[in-house]
Scaffold this motif. Structure first.
Motif, PDB file in Angstrom:
ATOM      1  N   UNK A  52       4.344   6.757  -0.319  1.00  0.00           N
ATOM      2  CA  UNK A  52       4.620   7.442   0.941  1.00  0.00           C
ATOM      3  C   UNK A  52       5.457   6.541   1.847  1.00  0.00           C
ATOM      4  N   UNK A  53       5.990   7.091   2.895  1.00  0.00           N
ATOM      5  CA  UNK A  53       6.765   6.314   3.854  1.00  0.00           C
ATOM      6  C   UNK A  53       5.904   5.988   5.059  1.00  0.00           C
ATOM      7  N   UNK A  54       6.415   5.090   5.883  1.00  0.00           N
ATOM      8  CA  UNK A  54       5.625   4.647   7.022  1.00  0.00           C
ATOM      9  C   UNK A  54       5.368   5.791   7.999  1.00  0.00           C
ATOM     10  N   UNK A  55       6.300   6.790   7.976  1.00  0.00           N
ATOM     11  CA  UNK A  55       6.096   7.917   8.896  1.00  0.00           C
ATOM     12  C   UNK A  55       4.934   8.800   8.451  1.00  0.00           C
ATOM     13  N   UNK A  56       4.449   8.575   7.197  1.00  0.00           N
ATOM     14  CA  UNK A  56       3.361   9.418   6.693  1.00  0.00           C
ATOM     15  C   UNK A  56       1.976   8.794   6.899  1.00  0.00           C
ATOM     16  N   UNK A  57       1.907   7.543   7.378  1.00  0.00           N
ATOM     17  CA  UNK A  57       0.586   6.915   7.464  1.00  0.00           C
ATOM     18  C   UNK A  57      -0.193   7.491   8.636  1.00  0.00           C
ATOM     19  N   UNK A  58      -1.496   7.620   8.436  1.00  0.00           N
ATOM     20  CA  UNK A  58      -2.356   8.123   9.496  1.00  0.00           C
ATOM     21  C   UNK A  58      -2.724   6.967  10.441  1.00  0.00           C
ATOM     22  N   UNK A 116      -7.514   2.830   5.541  1.00  0.00           N
ATOM     23  CA  UNK A 116      -6.997   2.992   6.907  1.00  0.00           C
ATOM     24  C   UNK A 116      -5.656   3.729   6.899  1.00  0.00           C
ATOM     25  N   UNK A 117      -4.802   3.391   5.933  1.00  0.00           N
ATOM     26  CA  UNK A 117      -3.482   4.030   5.861  1.00  0.00           C
ATOM     27  C   UNK A 117      -3.637   5.530   5.666  1.00  0.00           C
ATOM     28  N   UNK A 118      -4.573   5.894   4.821  1.00  0.00           N
ATOM     29  CA  UNK A 118      -4.711   7.316   4.506  1.00  0.00           C
ATOM     30  C   UNK A 118      -5.504   8.096   5.530  1.00  0.00           C
ATOM     31  N   UNK A 119      -6.496   7.374   6.159  1.00  0.00           N
ATOM     32  CA  UNK A 119      -7.363   8.138   7.062  1.00  0.00           C
ATOM     33  C   UNK A 119      -7.340   7.660   8.505  1.00  0.00           C
ATOM     34  N   UNK A 173       0.837  -1.202   0.000  1.00  0.00           N
ATOM     35  CA  UNK A 173       0.000   0.000   0.000  1.00  0.00           C
ATOM     36  C   UNK A 173       0.876   1.259   0.000  1.00  0.00           C
ATOM     37  N   UNK A 174       1.927   1.239   0.832  1.00  0.00           N
ATOM     38  CA  UNK A 174       2.821   2.414   0.895  1.00  0.00           C
ATOM     39  C   UNK A 174       3.463   2.655  -0.456  1.00  0.00           C
ATOM     40  N   UNK A 175       3.841   1.553  -1.134  1.00  0.00           N
ATOM     41  CA  UNK A 175       4.444   1.659  -2.447  1.00  0.00           C
ATOM     42  C   UNK A 175       3.480   2.293  -3.438  1.00  0.00           C
ATOM     43  N   UNK A 176       2.220   1.855  -3.371  1.00  0.00           N
ATOM     44  CA  UNK A 176       1.228   2.413  -4.312  1.00  0.00           C
ATOM     45  C   UNK A 176       0.989   3.895  -4.045  1.00  0.00           C
TER      46      UNK A 176
END
Lengths: 479, 90, 489
Positions: free
Chosen positions: A363-369, A399-402, A357-360
């Motif tokens: 973004x990096x893991x520090x950017x996930x909500x 979930x990653x984005x929000x 998901x991060x690859x798609x």
């Protein structure tokens, strides 16, 4: 002839501060020329430097993370030379008495092999400005000078000539960068020039202990570039030596398009930088108590954490290396494990599904909500059979984005697994009734028909049934 | 020495400066009489450690004010005669 | 010249303002008129700030009318040496290389003066980049001594010394790297004080030799010096070499009593050779005045004195060669019009922009720092510097104040020494040690020798400005040398 390659690297990395090393000018990137300057950056008559305490703190942290000895007394010196983007006509650096000396880092060479690379010294210095030669901007007859970068704090890390191949050099740089990012000393963003490398390289006949004449490759700004440039320079020096021509001490540049190195200028005796202690700055004194405090606050280093992960969470080498590749990823993992308790599925979900998901999303893991708690809850739902893996993968991008509660989201989307045994039994019975021939074939010993029947059940439950439970139920009904 | 200092001197200047500097250097040779064994060089007289500044950024200088004194500028950049590859130092 | 009237002292101006007998606008106008009348002959100023000064003076008068006077300096005209920057004003350092430069920021001293209400009326002449002892090495013109217009006022802060001596302003700031305040004060018959290194912020002072430069004051007497110094002294976070020690109210320390003080006379400074006998006599008279006032006098020794000038010139030129590298014609100042490539931009701009004395010192400093010579010259000089400091520490175990001549002779003729730099340098013999050691020093007029003023120098231990001012104040209560008005104007 095959020569032994001897490489030493000088890395300049940008310390993560808000303001410059000796002035309150903001540290910025990508601004218009001279939009981030202060009278000090312009070397106006009468300005004076005052040292940024945070830069010292970060430098101490870097020195501790690389096992250096930190000197309680160090001196800032002026390195005098003329260049349009060097506003004072000297660079404030450290020369005879640097902040730290004599450390090391271990690099992994693959197949479980590690090598210890010694560090000569670590010191603080200020960056120069930027000269813009691009004729589309300058009109061709001139050079433009932008001092936004002038005075940005740099850490210079000098290795001993311990590296023996371009691959080792690249491994050293990757490891060093990872350590420095781990301890939050630098963003080390290569594209922004936060992590730059000069390489000293010489060749010698195997078995000899004396060094050959070295050249210096300047401004190698990516790992790939470093390897390519070193290969090209090894070839060049090798050919000279094969022909019996002496290598001349020189500063070299690498041209990526031709994959060749060329002489920028020969080292001359005229390179006289006239170093002397900067009389505008008193020597830097560092209390032992401060060093101890920074040491206590130092996060666990990647090598230590990797070993601990293997041990404590029974992870494979590969899993441990990947999870500890960045501090953010390692910390996300451990926080999730605390909630969920079970390390192995967390690791799998992180390295496979979350990574995808991060690859798609680029973004990096520090950017996930998504918080580690929420992530752990999602993995927990899968483990308990309350959400199928397929549903979980569907929920993950959102979930990653929000962020949000995975249980609530699954319910909102109707993606809860069908766990009500009455409902599931009804669907199973219906499928058996609708496919009498297939049931016959299964009973006649064609085991793989079961998968077909399972697929039917899954389709009718819209994928929300727990596949394990469906298999159990079908097997029981058909036996 | 003049090259290191980026000064171009006429022959007459070179001659006069050489004589004067020689006289001055002769004079400073008197320091050789002083026994400085074990004396730590003193680069500053202050009984202080260098003060540290809090890492807080201040508003930058107005870009126009930054270049207003420049002999030549373009937009907010300083302009110098074209730098030829290899002149780079440092 | 008759058109203008001499300005009173700093406290004199303050009293006029306090009593309502004068206004700041009136007094600033008088200063501007007097400068206008005298400066063609003197060359003390590189530029006046007439419009801005009159606006500031009007604001000071308005504050006073509203009962919101800021300090004893409120409304008082002050001149600054033209090597201290002020936003929106030119700073020239008397050098062609800073042609056209207008500062976008303000020095701490000017900020402090203005926040206390002082009115900056003009910038004073100096030897280019403060390098010199005569104020002849100015790109504008040499400054003349108001006691004899054919003589130099001393330097490098000659313009400030002359502006105060000629009663154009009651007070001025100067900078002192090797005697550049005390020596011209001595030659012009005014009080000049260099505080402890680090006492006054150097932020905004154009650097000559960073480890030696210190801003100080010119006034007619020690009482005025105390008022001006307490306004500008104090810690400044923008200067890493600024001292954190609190600043005493110097003006309240002038008790008139020096019976507790021991005055040390260094035997190396009172040799009969190399000193003008008239100067020596005036200085000895001065010491006996202090003795009669109750101070004890004893001999002390500063054995490394004869190495001080050599040490000073090695360190000062080394630092200067680096400090002056920024004048390259890129960001400000003069770029040679004929420069067509980068190399010419550097060589021609610097060669055309710097004067002879500055080039001489850049060359010497470059040499001193260059590979192979660093240890023999620069490091050696730093070691001797440590020994000079050591001398003073030992001497101050035995005395509170050291008294010496400020200069070995009175003001020399314009042009007399320009052809012989070494002899000019040797004139700094009595002043450079205080800069090497970072200690405070003050020069007080102590009489005349051959019709020209002589100066008594008092040196104190680090941070002992109050003691020096107290001794100088007692001396001036008992003498009248400082009231003598220069004869050539």
């Amino acid at each position: 002839m095959d020569y032994e390659v001897v490489i030493g690297l000088e890395v300049h990395t940008q310390l993560r501060t808000e303001s410059k090393l000796f002035s309150p000018a903001p540290v910025s990137y990508g601004e218009e020329p001279n939009h981030s300057v202060h009278p000090v950056c312009l070397a106006l008559p009468g300005v004076l430097p005052v040292l940024n305490g945070q830069a010292v703190e970060l430098a101490i942290r870097a020195a501790l993370a690389t096992h250096c000895e930190i000197h309680p007394y160090s001196v800032f010196a002026r390195k005098n030379y003329f260049y349009p983007d060097l506003p004072k006509g000297y660079q404030i650096s450290q020369y005879e008495e640097p902040l730290a000396t004599g450390g090391w880092i271990d690099i992994e060479l693959g197949e479980g092999l590690t090598k210890r690379v010694r560090l000569t010294r670590i010191h603080m210095e200020e960056d120069a400005g930027k000269s813009i030669h691009d004729s589309e901007i300058t009109g061709g007859h001139a050079t433009h000078v932008d001092l936004n970068r002038a005075g940005i704090p740099l850490l210079e890390i000098v290795s001993e000539p311990d590296l023996r191949s371009p691959a080792e050099a690249a491994a050293y740089l990757r490891t060093l960068r990872s350590i420095l990012r781990y301890v939050d000393v630098t963003d080390a963003d290569m594209e922004k020039g936060h992590f730059r490398c000069d390489a000293n390289i010489s060749l010698r006949e195997p078995g000899t202990s004396e060094f050959g004449t070295r050249t210096e490759l300047k401004n190698l700004n990516s790992f790939r570039f470093v390897e390519e440039a070193l290969h090209a320079e090894i070839d060049r020096q090798g050919e000279l030596l094969d022909d019996g021509v002496a290598v001349q001490q020189a500063t070299m540049a690498f041209d990526a398009s031709s994959q060749r190195t060329r002489v920028l200028r020969l080292k001359e005796d005229a390179d006289d930088y006239r170093y002397f202690p900067d009389p505008d700055l008193i020597p830097l004194q560092i209390d032992l108590a401060d060093i101890d405090r920074v040491r206590d606050e130092l996060p666990e280093l990647p090598e230590d954490r990797r070993a601990r992960f293997r041990e404590q969470y029974a992870l494979s080498d590969d899993e441990a290396v990947q999870l500890t590749a960045s501090r953010a990823s390692a910390e996300f993992f451990e926080a999730a494990v605390v909630t969920q308790g079970s390390a192995k599925p967390i690791a799998k979900w992180m390295l496979r599904d979350l990574a995808q998901v991060l690859g798609q999303l680029e973004i990096g893991i520090e950017d996930v909500v998504l918080t580690p708690d929420q992530f752990a809850a999602l993995v927990g739902l899968v483990e308990e059979g309350r959400v199928t893996p397929k549903s979980a993968r569907e929920l993950l991008p959102e979930l990653v984005e929000r962020g949000g509660d995975p249980t609530a989201l699954a319910s909102e989307r109707g993606l809860e697994a069908v766990t009500d045994s009455g409902v599931l039994e009804g669907v199973v019975d219906q499928v058996i009734a609708d496919h009498p021939e297939d049931v016959e074939r299964y009973r006649a010993g064609e085991g793989k028909v079961l998968n077909f029947l399972m697929g039917q059940v899954m389709r009718r439950t819209e994928g929300k049934a727990d596949p394990g439970a469906v298999r159990d139920l079908l097997s029981r009904r058909l036996s | 020495m003049a090259v290191l200092a980026r000064l171009s001197l006429t022959d007459a200047e070179v001659e006069r400066l050489s004589t004067e500097l020689e006289a001055i250097l002769d004079y400073v040779e008197t320091l050789e009489e002083v026994d400085t064994t074990d004396v730590r060089p003193m680069s500053h007289v202050l009984p202080l450690a260098t003060p540290l500044r809090e890492d807080r950024a201040a508003a930058p200088l107005d870009p126009q004010a930054a270049v207003v004194n420049a002999p030549e500028s373009a937009g907010s950049a300083f302009v110098v005669p074209r730098v030829i590859d290899g002149e780079e130092e440092g | 010249m008759e058109a203008s009237s001499p300005l009173p002292s700093l406290r004199g101006v303050r009293d006029l303002l306090d009593s309502g007998e004068g206004t700041s606008v009136g007094i600033v106008n008088e200063a501007l008129e007097r400068a206008d009348a005298l400066d063609e002959a003197l060359g003390a100023f590189t530029g006046m700030r007439a419009e801005g000064a009159l606006e500031d003076a009007a604001a000071a008068d308005a504050r006073r009318a509203a009962g919101r006077t800021l300090s004893p300096l409120d409304g008082v005209p002050v001149a600054i040496k033209d090597n201290m920057v002020m936003e929106g004003e030119p700073t020239s350092c008397a050098s062609r290389i800073l042609e056209g430069f207008v500062s976008p920021y303000t020095s701490t001293v000017v900020e402090r003066l203005r926040s206390r209400g002082a009115v900056i009326v003009g910038r004073t002449n100096l030897d280019e980049f403060a390098m010199g002892s005569s104020t002849e090495h100015s790109c504008f013109r040499p400054t003349s001594n108001p006691w004899d217009l054919d003589r130099a006022p001393g330097g490098s802060s000659g313009g400030s010394a002359v502006a105060v001596a000629s009663r154009i302003v009651p007070a001025a700031l100067g900078s002192d790297t090797g005697g550049s305040i005390r020596q011209p004060a001595s030659h012009c018959g005014v009080v000049g004080m260099k505080p402890t290194y680090g006492r006054v912020s150097r932020w905004g002072l154009v650097a000559f030799a960073s480890s030696l430069d210190q801003i100080g004051v010119f006034t007619r007497d020690a009482g005025d010096a105390a008022l001006l110094l307490e306004a500008i002294a104090g810690h400044d976070p923008a200067d890493s070499t600024s001292l954190r020690e609190p600043v005493p109210r110097f003006s309240e320390e002038l008790t008139g009593d020096i019976s507790d003080l021991v005055i040390g006379l260094p035997r190396e400074y009172f040799l009969d050779e190399g000193v003008d006998p008239g100067v020596l006599a005036a200085v000895r008279d001065g010491v006996s005045v202090l003795e009669r006032a109750g101070a004890k006098v004893r001999e002390v020794s500063l054995p490394h004195t004869r190495f001080a000038v050599a040490t000073y010139y090695l360190i000062a030129t080394a630092e200067a060669s680096s400090n002056l590298a920024r004048y390259d014609g890129v960001r400000y100042g003069r770029r040679a019009a004929s420069a067509t490539d980068l190399s010419q931009m550097y060589f021609l701009s610097r060669s055309e922009g710097f004067g002879e004395e500055v080039k001489r010192r850049i060359m010497l400093g470059t040499y001193v720092l260059s590979a192979g010579y660093y240890d023999a010259y620069y490091r050696k000089a730093q070691q001797v510097r440590a020994l000079v400091l050591d001398d003073f520490q030992k001497a101050f175990d035995e005395c509170d104040v050291i008294a010496t001549p400020t200069c070995p002779e009175t003001a020399f003729r314009l042009g007399e020494k320009t052809g012989d730099p070494l002899s000019m340098y040797l004139g700094d013999i009595y002043t450079v040690s205080a800069n090497l050691a970072g200690i405070p020093g003050i020069s007080v007029p102590c009489g005349m020798a051959g019709g020209l003023p002589a100066g008594l120098q008092l040196l104190g231990g680090p941070l002992q400005e109050a003691t020096l001012l107290r001794a100088a104040d007692v001396f001036q209560r008992l003498t009248s040398h400082h009231t003598a008005v220069p004869t050539a104007i």
